[in-house]
Enzyme design. Structure first.
Site, short mmCIF file in Angstrom:
data_model
loop_
_atom_site.label_atom_id
_atom_site.label_comp_id
_atom_site.label_asym_id
_atom_site.label_seq_id
_atom_site.Cartn_x
_atom_site.Cartn_y
_atom_site.Cartn_z
N GLY A 140 0.84 -1.08 -0.21
CA GLY A 140 -0.22 0.13 -0.15
C GLY A 140 0.93 1.14 -0.01
NE ARG A 141 -2.44 6.52 1.14
CZ ARG A 141 -3.92 6.08 1.77
NH1 ARG A 141 -3.45 5.33 2.62
NH2 ARG A 141 -5.07 6.39 1.20
CB ILE A 142 3.30 2.51 4.80
CG1 ILE A 142 2.77 3.74 5.46
CG2 ILE A 142 4.63 2.30 5.57
CD1 ILE A 142 2.18 3.49 6.65
CB THR B 88 6.65 -0.74 10.94
OG1 THR B 88 6.57 -0.77 9.44
CG2 THR B 88 8.28 -0.37 11.26
CG HIS C 167 3.07 1.70 17.83
ND1 HIS C 167 1.79 1.03 17.71
CD2 HIS C 167 2.86 2.60 16.42
CE1 HIS C 167 1.12 1.06 16.98
NE2 HIS C 167 1.72 2.07 15.96
NE ARG D 294 -2.45 -0.84 14.39
CZ ARG D 294 -1.92 0.42 13.97
NH1 ARG D 294 -0.68 0.47 13.75
NH2 ARG D 294 -2.58 1.39 13.97
CD GLU E 119 1.78 -1.36 19.98
OE1 GLU E 119 1.38 -0.49 20.09
OE2 GLU E 119 2.26 -2.06 18.90
#
Ligand code: DGY
Length: 328
Positions: free
Chosen positions: A158-160, A234, A284, A236, A265
């Site tokens: 996707g974008r990342i 990075t 995170h 989930r 977390e």
């Protein structure tokens, strides 16, 4: 009360620019403690609020929504929204706003920073300096892995994922991707996940957490990876079966991991992953640059204000909910 500004609840303070904007349009109540707001306290504060701004990891569920009958909108200062029960919102006709796009580059930078840090053993190197184990230049000291010419497998383009791919190509890496929402990125070979896991020296995860991606990387998948593989997450924590990962790192099934996210977390201090030398865990911080956090806050605030006013959100996860009848 005539003229009173609508009451909204924030579970964290937001940067001053976004907060000033919010104060022009609403009366915000902000949880100021450094710890996450306890769910019961959030329910209490949300009881008569018309808007709610939350961050990653803060559960928005049926119990909270039932306790907040005046709500018109929920806005999360995150692109991911696995912490929100979207169907429960949709059933109540409530829009959910999120913050895609503005954190792409910062998160891709962090993914790459983790990849480099693990590949070149930066934490071990720093520890060696601090603990007096730096014995002068030694041809065999702290040897790491080279990026140029090696293969990076990106799970979720996707974008990342695409922004990480661009960085990898600039470092001279071969890039594989297992899924693609981004049409045509030159220089990337799209393959099935099993093939990506078998071939990649580095694997970086960039899928959203959904029922379909929960434990996407488990014991079976780890066993198919190269023994010299480095896993970067990075996305989930829930995308990886952490118990299986700890075992794989302990017994050498894969070489190392860099994690910015975890299934729970903050990671409990007794978690085995924190004791493994070949695992680097960060808290995170993928989107944690000042510029990005300001943009995320601005977007989250605009979504909140729009929802409070019954207007379309800038970014709405469940657009279908807009205009849906509110429950009686
Ligand atoms: C997001 O936006 O989903 C990130 O994980 C929070 O930094």
């Amino acid at each position: 009360m005539t003229g009173a500004l609508p009451r909204v609840v924030l579970t964290r303070p937001v940067p001053p620019g976004a907060f000033s904007r919010l104060c022009e349009k609403t009366a915000p109540e902000v949880w100021m403690e450094p710890t996450t707001i306890p769910p019961a306290e959030l329910r209490r504060r949300a009881a008569d609020a018309v808007g709610l701004l939350v961050v990653s990891g803060e559960r928005v569920d049926e119990e909270l929504l039932a306790a907040a009958p005046e709500l018109r909108v929920v806005s999360t200062m995150s692109v991911g929204y696995d912490h929100v029960d979207v169907s429960a919102l949709t059933a109540r006709g409530l829009p959910l706003g999120n913050t895609p796009g503005v954190l792409t580059e910062a998160t891709a930078d962090l993914a790459f920073a983790l990849l480099l840090a693990v590949a070149r053993r930066l934490v071990e190197a720093r520890d060696a300096v601090l603990t007096g184990r730096w014995g002068g230049w030694d041809p065999e000291f702290l040897l790491g892995r080279e990026l140029a010419g090696s293969t990076l497998g990106i799970v979720g383009l996707g974008r990342i994922g695409a922004a990480v791919a661009r960085r990898a190509l600039a470092f001279g890496m071969e890039v594989l991707a297992s899924t693609t929402r981004t049409p045509e990125l030159e220089g990337i070979e799209v393959v099935e996940l099993p093939s990506l896991l078998e071939r990649s020296e580095f694997v970086s995860l960039h899928v959203a957490l959904t029922p379909a991606t929960h434990h996407l990387i488990g014991a079976r998948e780890l066993a198919t990876m190269r023994r010299d593989a480095i896993l970067i997450n990075t996305a989930r924590g829930g995308v990886v079966d952490q118990v299986a990962l700890a075992a794989a790192l302990r017994d050498g099934t894969i070489a190392a991991a860099g994690l910015d996210v975890a299934e729970v977390e903050p990671v409990p201090p007794d978690d085995e992953l924190l004791r493994l030398d070949n695992c680097l865990v960060l808290p995170h911080v993928g989107s944690a640059t000042r510029a990005t956090r300001e943009k995320m806050a601005e977007l989250a605030v605009e979504n909140l204000i729009a929802g409070v006013n019954g207007e379309p959100l800038v970014h709405c996860v469940n657009a279908a909910a807009l205009g849906a009848p509110r429950p009686a």
